[in-house]
Design an enzyme around this catalytic site. Structure first.
Site, PDB file in Angstrom:
ATOM      1  CE  LYS A   1       7.466   6.533 -31.287  1.00 43.38           C
ATOM      2  NZ  LYS A   1       6.960   5.276 -31.880  1.00 43.38           N
TER       3      LYS A   1
ATOM      4  NE  ARG B   1      13.548   4.294 -44.162  1.00 40.18           N
ATOM      5  CZ  ARG B   1      13.089   3.079 -44.458  1.00 40.18           C
ATOM      6  NH1 ARG B   1      13.227   2.609 -45.686  1.00 40.18           N
ATOM      7  NH2 ARG B   1      12.492   2.345 -43.547  1.00 40.18           N
TER       8      ARG B   1
ATOM      9  NE  ARG C   1      -0.758   4.441 -36.728  1.00 34.17           N
ATOM     10  CZ  ARG C   1      -0.291   4.394 -37.963  1.00 34.17           C
ATOM     11  NH1 ARG C   1       0.996   4.491 -38.180  1.00 34.17           N
ATOM     12  NH2 ARG C   1      -1.109   4.221 -38.972  1.00 34.17           N
TER      13      ARG C   1
END
Length: 323
Positions: free
Chosen positions: A188, A320, A122
């Site tokens: 990931k 975060r 992306r």
């Protein structure tokens, strides 16, 4: 552009994991040692873990650190009940390959490659590739309408399908992260890229790309691969399973949209009930802090802010910590 036929022949020779000498390469490929060294460098450049073993004189022997399971179109096609798939060795991008051929495609046509020279994620990010160790798969579809909600829902649906298949082969902790990633053990594992051709609201030409880390050496701590957790994949079988499952899911999505998938998402949601920071905008980002409360029937993110639930379609999320 780098000449690919000789490096590919070298990889085919090496794929058995045995030791092979430069003399063998020369005899099989009818090239001299100088050219062999040039093509060996290309094999290295493609990210293949190749071991150099000193031989007699100035000659070297080579073997792969781990044997490769190379893609085989005949095997993949035999495992697919219907539809066409193109199996490529080296390509700029599997998504771009289909985009360039949209005029000739039928819904469900797919493309898979061993290696992408210019894989992308992306927002134009580079998707790191490595020859023969991961899956780079793209599928073409047509939808009567396209727009932000449709495309977000489509990306989420693909994530659900990929996650469920990976769970079935042993990666039980795989989760989906809004809007287009898969995570395993807080790192990931895979990404999804949906690209369109045509004006918003018209019949949409859709290309859906999926990249899954199977055995790629981890260069960043935020990534993970399936081999790292002890799962060995039969790549041809997995490509066929993914392609078939995505084709079936796309038929359902085309008919009913994202609604049939929402409960399946909730069981996989990586961000649910976690504090998150939503980054929005191009160039200069605005930051929105809240608690992720899942998604709605269109696939929009539900973000709790000061006791109120707000919905967001566009944006990029990163986790975060904050007080």
């Amino acid at each position: 552009m780098t000449e690919t036929s000789i490096p590919l022949k070298l990889i085919n020779i090496l794929s058995d994991g045995n030791v092979h000498s430069c003399k063998q390469f020369g005899e099989k490929l009818y090239i001299n040692s100088l050219n062999i060294n040039k093509h060996i460098q290309t094999v290295y450049d493609w990210g293949i873990d190749l071991l150099k073993i000193p031989g007699q004189g100035q000659s070297n022997n080579y073997r792969l650190h781990t044997p490769l399971q190379l893609l085989d179109k005949q095997v993949i096609q035999m495992l697919l009940p219907t539809g066409r798939i193109v199996v490529l060795s080296v390509i700029n991008s599997t998504n771009q390959y289909l985009i360039d051929r949209i005029a000739y495609l039928q819904p469900g046509d797919a493309c898979v490659a061993e290696y992408q020279l210019h894989g992308r994620g992306r927002r134009g990010r580079k998707w790191i590739s490595q020859f023969g160790n991961n899956i780079y798969l793209s599928i073409y579809w047509r939808l009567e309408q396209q727009g932000p909600a449709t495309l977000i829902g489509l990306s989420l649906m693909v994530g659900i399908i990929v996650a469920e298949i990976l769970q079935n082969i042993g990666a039980s902790n795989v989760q989906v992260k809004w809007p287009n990633d898969l995570y395993l053990n807080n790192r990931k594992l895979a990404g999804i890229l949906v690209e369109t051709s045509g004006r918003s609201g018209d019949i949409g030409h859709i290309v859906i790309g999926t990249g899954i880390n199977l055995a790629m050496p981890i260069m960043e701590k935020r990534w993970i691969n399936l081999k790292e957790i002890g799962i060995d994949i039969v790549r041809n079988k997995l490509v066929a399973e993914l392609t078939n499952a995505l084709r079936n899911a796309l038929l359902l999505f085309e008919r009913d949209g994202f609604a049939p998938f929402i409960l399946r998402w909730q069981a996989l949601d990586y961000l649910y009930n976690k504090p998150v920071k939503l980054l929005r905008g191009d160039g200069k980002y605005s930051e929105i802090i809240g608690i992720a409360r899942g998604i709605n029937t269109q696939g929009a993110l539900l973000l709790e802010q000061q006791g109120q639930i707000n919905t967001y379609i566009n944006g990029e999320i990163s986790l975060r910590s904050y007080t």
